[in-house]
Design an enzyme around this catalytic site. Structure first.
Site, PDB file in Angstrom:
ATOM      1  CB  SER A 219      27.932  35.068  40.805  1.00 34.99           C
ATOM      2  OG  SER A 219      28.207  34.040  41.719  1.00 34.99           O
ATOM      3  CB  SER A 257      27.847  36.633  46.223  1.00 34.78           C
ATOM      4  OG  SER A 257      27.662  37.371  45.042  1.00 34.78           O
ATOM      5  CG  ASP A 259      29.891  39.725  44.530  1.00 37.25           C
ATOM      6  OD1 ASP A 259      28.860  39.652  43.845  1.00 37.25           O
ATOM      7  OD2 ASP A 259      29.937  39.401  45.729  1.00 37.25           O
TER       8      ASP A 259
END
Length: 329
Positions: A219, A257, A259
């Site tokens: 992340s 992830s 983001d």
């Protein structure tokens, strides 16, 4: 042509912005190590609840556990520090930040209404014994009280202590850019908490392959600050451009992830108590050439902030004796 860097080349080049860290690092026994922390970003040194700033957020990929983004999305205002820590420490950091803000403002929860605290996270569970939940509310308060406008400490510090990027030691990184248009000069700063990427990705394509020990896809939290007179819709446009900076270093924004970008402007502060029912601000036209330069500034600052998170981090030993090396930069 690349833009000029700020004097300190960090987010505190934006006047009024403060950053503070609280780092926790302790070997408990042969298996358990506390390797984590908290980082606080304050838009200005005044009372954030009574003098809010325009803000926006953009979720590139939503595998994350942030708090406070719903109200930013709805109202376009930020009224607390932006706090960063590890995934399982969201609750204590919220509690500590609320406690700090209520001590500043006795009316919160009563005459002045409630408070929206913004906290972001990344998973540092490879190095940090995260199940110990070592981060406590008082650590969030310390990070806020440690905040200053000095050159920001980077790498394995604060929330970045246990983070991993491209299989190497990541963490806190920051950079800034100057936009000059006509007679106006604006600053854009970016601070990241990096915890993503595989060793074979673009940034390290020519280096020995390094396996990323993270169990997930990683992340990143990206915080954008500017003194340009832009409001929440335009700040969302800036926040979206962090994806270009993230892509430049080789991220694919993978399935697992988180983001996430948050952008705020220190211009045109919004008073909690106003006598008028109307609000008037001056803001930059979208078609002014400075807007595209602001986009460029976000991309360049995000890219360099990620690289700096690696450049300034040091080899770190975590739980079970696990070692994550400094990147070969």
């Amino acid at each position: 042509m690349a833009l000029q860097k700020g004097r300190k080349n960090c987010i505190t080049d934006v006047e009024g912005v403060l950053v503070g860290h609280k780092t926790l690092y302790e070997k408990i026994n042969d298996e358990e190590t506390i390797c984590t922390g908290v980082t606080a970003i304050l838009p200005h040194p005044g009372n954030l609840f009574y003098e809010k700033v325009h803000a926006a957020c953009h979720v590139i990929n939503g595998f994350g556990k942030t708090t406070g983004l719903i109200q930013i999305e709805e109202l376009g205002l930020l009224e607390s520090p932006i706090m960063l820590s590890n995934t399982l420490s969201i609750g204590p950091v919220v509690e500590g930040t609320v406690t700090y803000m209520m001590e500043q403002n006795k009316e919160i929860g009563d005459a002045a209404g409630t408070l929206n605290v913004v906290v972001g996270e990344c998973n540092d569970g490879y190095l940090n014994s995260m199940r110990l939940q070592a981060v406590r509310p008082e650590h969030a308060i310390e990070a806020i009280k440690n905040a200053s406008n000095r050159q920001v400490e980077q790498g394995a510090i604060g929330a970045g202590k246990g983070m991993i990027c491209f299989g190497y030691k990541g963490g806190i990184g920051t950079a800034s850019r100057i936009v000059t248009s006509a007679n106006e000069k604006y600053t854009v700063g970016c601070l990241v908490l990096s915890n993503f990427g595989k060793g074979e990705d673009a940034l390290f394509a020519n280096f020995p392959k390094k396996k990323n020990p993270n169990s997930t896809d990683g992340s990143i939290m990206m915080i954008i600050a500017t003194d340009a007179p832009v409001y929440d819709r335009q700040l969302k446009r800036l926040a979206k451009r962090t994806a270009a900076g993230l892509g430049r270093v080789g991220s694919h924004m993978d399935n697992g992830s988180g983001d996430i970008a948050i952008a705020f402007s220190t211009a045109n502060q919004y008073s909690h108590n106003a006598n008028s029912h109307l609000e008037t601000i001056a803001y930059l036209r979208d078609d002014h050439k400075a807007m595209s330069q602001l986009f460029q500034a976000v991309v360049e600052a995000t890219e360099e902030a990620i690289i700096n998170s690696l450049k300034y981090a040091e080899t770190t030993v975590g739980q079970f004796g696990r070692v994550i090396e400094k990147a070969p930069l």
